[in-house]
Structure formats: C-alpha cells, structure tokens
Design a protein around this motif. Sequence first.
Motif, PDB file in Angstrom:
ATOM      1  N   THR A   1      20.181   6.245   9.372  1.00 23.22           N
ATOM      2  CA  THR A   1      20.464   7.543   9.845  1.00 23.22           C
ATOM      3  C   THR A   1      19.256   8.623   8.865  1.00 23.22           C
ATOM      4  O   THR A   1      19.087   9.731   9.535  1.00 23.22           O
ATOM      5  N   ASN A   2      18.915   7.977   7.929  1.00 20.97           N
ATOM      6  CA  ASN A   2      18.202   8.953   6.987  1.00 20.97           C
ATOM      7  C   ASN A   2      16.576   8.591   6.833  1.00 20.97           C
ATOM      8  O   ASN A   2      16.258   8.062   6.080  1.00 20.97           O
ATOM      9  N   ILE A   3      16.040   8.377   8.239  1.00 25.14           N
ATOM     10  CA  ILE A   3      14.481   8.228   8.277  1.00 25.14           C
ATOM     11  C   ILE A   3      13.722   9.208   8.085  1.00 25.14           C
ATOM     12  O   ILE A   3      13.682  10.333   8.945  1.00 25.14           O
ATOM     13  N   PRO A   4      12.846   9.364   7.213  1.00 31.86           N
ATOM     14  CA  PRO A   4      12.007  10.347   6.923  1.00 31.86           C
ATOM     15  C   PRO A   4      10.912  10.439   7.816  1.00 31.86           C
ATOM     16  O   PRO A   4      10.785   9.743   8.568  1.00 31.86           O
ATOM     17  N   VAL A   5      10.435  11.905   8.279  1.00 30.58           N
ATOM     18  CA  VAL A   5       9.584  12.197   9.400  1.00 30.58           C
ATOM     19  C   VAL A   5       8.012  11.663   8.563  1.00 30.58           C
ATOM     20  O   VAL A   5       7.698  12.355   7.576  1.00 30.58           O
ATOM     21  N   LEU A   6       7.389  10.766   9.240  1.00 29.63           N
ATOM     22  CA  LEU A   6       5.934  10.575   8.646  1.00 29.63           C
ATOM     23  C   LEU A   6       5.075  11.920   8.360  1.00 29.63           C
ATOM     24  O   LEU A   6       4.560  11.839   7.434  1.00 29.63           O
ATOM     25  N   ALA A   7       5.267  12.737   9.588  1.00 27.35           N
ATOM     26  CA  ALA A   7       4.463  13.984   9.202  1.00 27.35           C
ATOM     27  C   ALA A   7       4.847  14.804   8.221  1.00 27.35           C
ATOM     28  O   ALA A   7       3.806  15.696   7.704  1.00 27.35           O
ATOM     29  N   ASP A   8       6.070  14.593   7.735  1.00 27.59           N
ATOM     30  CA  ASP A   8       6.421  15.599   6.321  1.00 27.59           C
ATOM     31  C   ASP A   8       6.006  14.779   5.131  1.00 27.59           C
ATOM     32  O   ASP A   8       6.152  15.566   4.171  1.00 27.59           O
ATOM     33  N   LEU A   9       5.474  13.603   5.220  1.00 27.95           N
ATOM     34  CA  LEU A   9       5.092  12.945   4.011  1.00 27.95           C
ATOM     35  C   LEU A   9       3.734  13.212   3.490  1.00 27.95           C
ATOM     36  O   LEU A   9       3.016  13.760   4.122  1.00 27.95           O
ATOM     37  N   GLU A  10       3.556  13.280   2.235  1.00 27.97           N
ATOM     38  CA  GLU A  10       2.238  13.598   1.614  1.00 27.97           C
ATOM     39  C   GLU A  10       1.306  12.532   1.754  1.00 27.97           C
ATOM     40  O   GLU A  10       1.447  11.453   1.598  1.00 27.97           O
ATOM     41  N   TYR A  11       0.224  13.024   1.942  1.00 28.20           N
ATOM     42  CA  TYR A  11      -1.053  12.060   2.257  1.00 28.20           C
ATOM     43  C   TYR A  11      -1.567  11.722   0.583  1.00 28.20           C
ATOM     44  O   TYR A  11      -1.455  12.632  -0.344  1.00 28.20           O
ATOM     45  N   ILE A  12      -1.624  10.414   0.234  1.00 29.79           N
ATOM     46  CA  ILE A  12      -1.822  10.130  -1.088  1.00 29.79           C
ATOM     47  C   ILE A  12      -3.300   9.290  -0.990  1.00 29.79           C
ATOM     48  O   ILE A  12      -3.680   8.541  -0.114  1.00 29.79           O
ATOM     49  N   ALA A  13      -4.302   9.632  -1.896  1.00 27.73           N
ATOM     50  CA  ALA A  13      -5.742   9.138  -1.762  1.00 27.73           C
ATOM     51  C   ALA A  13      -5.429   7.671  -2.121  1.00 27.73           C
ATOM     52  O   ALA A  13      -4.681   7.081  -3.125  1.00 27.73           O
ATOM     53  N   TYR A  14      -5.989   6.690  -1.425  1.00 30.82           N
ATOM     54  CA  TYR A  14      -5.876   5.293  -1.388  1.00 30.82           C
ATOM     55  C   TYR A  14      -6.614   4.755  -2.726  1.00 30.82           C
ATOM     56  O   TYR A  14      -5.957   3.967  -3.381  1.00 30.82           O
TER      57      TYR A  14
ATOM     58  N   CYS B   1      -9.116   2.289   5.015  1.00 37.10           N
ATOM     59  CA  CYS B   1      -7.929   2.540   4.024  1.00 37.10           C
ATOM     60  C   CYS B   1      -8.510   3.566   3.323  1.00 37.10           C
ATOM     61  O   CYS B   1      -9.123   3.464   2.288  1.00 37.10           O
ATOM     62  N   TYR B   2      -8.365   4.874   3.574  1.00 37.59           N
ATOM     63  CA  TYR B   2      -8.639   6.149   2.803  1.00 37.59           C
ATOM     64  C   TYR B   2      -7.306   6.999   2.322  1.00 37.59           C
ATOM     65  O   TYR B   2      -7.319   7.587   1.310  1.00 37.59           O
ATOM     66  N   TRP B   3      -6.205   7.113   3.101  1.00 40.04           N
ATOM     67  CA  TRP B   3      -5.102   7.617   2.597  1.00 40.04           C
ATOM     68  C   TRP B   3      -3.749   6.737   3.009  1.00 40.04           C
ATOM     69  O   TRP B   3      -3.863   5.741   3.791  1.00 40.04           O
ATOM     70  N   PHE B   4      -2.874   7.110   2.467  1.00 40.46           N
ATOM     71  CA  PHE B   4      -1.486   6.235   2.663  1.00 40.46           C
ATOM     72  C   PHE B   4      -0.371   7.287   2.674  1.00 40.46           C
ATOM     73  O   PHE B   4      -0.498   8.284   1.812  1.00 40.46           O
ATOM     74  N   LYS B   5       0.569   7.229   3.378  1.00 39.34           N
ATOM     75  CA  LYS B   5       1.971   7.805   3.022  1.00 39.34           C
ATOM     76  C   LYS B   5       2.923   6.746   2.727  1.00 39.34           C
ATOM     77  O   LYS B   5       2.719   5.718   3.414  1.00 39.34           O
TER      78      LYS B   5
END
Length: 179
Positions: free
Chosen positions: A5-18, A69-73
Amino acid sequence: MTSTTNIPVLADLEYIAYIDDAGQVNDQYQGKVGVYGIFDQAKILQFIGYSRDIYLSLQQHLVRRPQSCYWFKVQTSDRPNRTVLEAIRDAWIAENGTTPLGNAEEQNLWNQPIDAKLTMTEEEQIDYREADEITQVKLLKRVARRVEEQVLAELQARGVQMQIRFNPKLKETGLLDLK
C-alpha cells in the motif's frame, strides 16, 4: 516502505545522473535492494527493473544499453520481498501510461548478455559453419572482442571511467556480460 500500500509515485522521485562527474556509475546503491527506472537523455522512461544489488544492475544495463542510460530513479527496500518489488514495478509501468521498450520488445537487450554472434559478417558465418569446434570457439572469441571494443569505445565517449571487465568464459560462446 513495508507493504504494497506504500508504493512511491515514480514522478515524485528525484532524477539521479547515471554517470557521476568522475565517470563512475553512482555507487550509493551498491548492495541495496530495490526498484529502479532508467531514463534516456531526454528523460524518457526506457526500463523498470528490480534487483538485490541495484549498483550491479545499473552497471549491467549501462554496458548493454549505453545510449539509453542517462538518468535513473530508485526506491530502495530494507525488507526485500519479490511481490512488493514487482508491485512497485507494475505500478510504475501503469503510471507511465505505456510499457517501456525495455520491459517489452527490447527486454532481452536489457536483461540478457550481449550476443556478439548477431554481428557476425556473412563471411564469418560461413567460416563458423565450416569450422571445427576449436576454430568456432576462436572465431566467437574474436567476434566478441570486436563487439567488446565497440561497447568500450561507446562508454568512453560517454565519459565512463570505471573499470569494465567482461567474463572471458562467456566470450567463447559469443556472449558478453560483466564479470
């Protein structure tokens, strides 16, 4: 995160440089379990995966699909549970509105070793078919080394500075994967 029930929203996560400023894959997720989304240069979602060692998985994906592969969350989990990890992955795919190519028709390109045999020239294919087993192994190793050089050149052009070693035994079968 302790339940589905505690699934994070992908859009809310920060982009991290690969790749960081030192030309390394971000190692803060070494040994960490979790779910990750990989984005191309335009921040378009390419693949969603989960792993018991996010860092190693990120390295494998970079070698297999450097242009994607440039960014990841990422969302880590202290209590690894395959059902929960798959639920997060599935929720992120649904949130995206379409299944990323890496989770659909390009899945093998993201999850399987690089198959250097697919790059064999017509002449190499003929030589392979007509050769004995020892000569076939030598030919496959030569083809794998050629593809390895291309991959390493592409990674170098991206500014990757980390040490990359491919499994030498797999080269004998025409496959490339990190050791």
